[in-house]
Design an enzyme around this catalytic site. Sequence first.
Site, PDB file in Angstrom:
ATOM      1  N   GLY A  48      -0.027  -2.194  12.328  1.00  0.00           N
ATOM      2  CA  GLY A  48       1.348  -1.698  12.385  1.00  0.00           C
ATOM      3  C   GLY A  48       2.330  -2.573  13.131  1.00  0.00           C
ATOM      4  O   GLY A  48       3.515  -2.600  12.811  1.00  0.00           O
ATOM      5  N   ASP A 105       3.357  -0.897  17.710  1.00  0.00           N
ATOM      6  CA  ASP A 105       4.446  -0.324  16.907  1.00  0.00           C
ATOM      7  C   ASP A 105       4.754   1.096  17.365  1.00  0.00           C
ATOM      8  O   ASP A 105       5.917   1.491  17.453  1.00  0.00           O
ATOM      9  CB  ASP A 105       4.102  -0.348  15.412  1.00  0.00           C
ATOM     10  CG  ASP A 105       2.732   0.250  15.120  1.00  0.00           C
ATOM     11  OD1 ASP A 105       1.853   0.194  16.005  1.00  0.00           O
ATOM     12  OD2 ASP A 105       2.540   0.782  14.025  1.00  0.00           O
ATOM     13  N   ASP A 108       1.392   7.287  20.296  1.00  0.00           N
ATOM     14  CA  ASP A 108       1.440   8.701  19.929  1.00  0.00           C
ATOM     15  C   ASP A 108       0.691   9.470  21.024  1.00  0.00           C
ATOM     16  O   ASP A 108       1.275   9.831  22.041  1.00  0.00           O
ATOM     17  CB  ASP A 108       0.770   8.786  18.553  1.00  0.00           C
ATOM     18  CG  ASP A 108       0.935  10.109  17.854  1.00  0.00           C
ATOM     19  OD1 ASP A 108       1.070  11.117  18.543  1.00  0.00           O
ATOM     20  OD2 ASP A 108       0.915  10.153  16.622  1.00  0.00           O
TER      21      ASP A 108
END
Length: 181
Positions: A48, A105, A108
């Site tokens: 990512g 990127d 979470d």
Amino acid sequence: METIKIHDKSFQILIPETVIMERVKSLAETLNVIYEGKTLHIICVLNGSFIFTADLVRYLTMPMEIHFVRVSTYGNERVSSGSTREVWGLDSLNISQKSVLIAEDIIDTGFTLEFLRQKIDALRPESIETITFLFKPESFKGTKRPEYTGFNIPDDFVVGYGMDYAQMGRELRAIYQLYED
Ligand code: PRP
């Protein structure tokens, strides 16, 4: 608002390209001050982060090496599993006593970063910091937040600017969020 379709889902713009590029430049300016006089070892976390890292490094002014690692992925799921992962690419890293910046990127739950930081820490760098383009404060369960963040975003699924939905959408210049499930 304009929506796009990827596989079976619709997405709408969350962060436009122009806003992204301004923020990337400003993150680079911060790093240029903090790491002035040092050689920076940037660790791009594939897949990512390939676009964010590519954009960021072209605004950095210090000498640098760019390394690439890969951490096992979510697969096609749209939420983090939080399970233990595997890292590829660490064996060839010579970062002992170096200034290391992990480039992500998105962070979470923070489990990937926590795992990766431990592995990198074992290689005895002089320092480790983390930059992430996106951060989800509501989902974060880690102990150490990234030092540098592009944007805080809500706990919604996003694609674009390197991030995928079932491997598609990485090439999109803006960040899009799920519009309908
Ligand atoms: C994304 C991202 C981070 C991780 C963050 O990678 O690049 O590595 O998830 O999630 P966490 O904070 O909940 O651990 P992903 O597994 O989607 O793989 P990809 O970059 O190859 O698409």
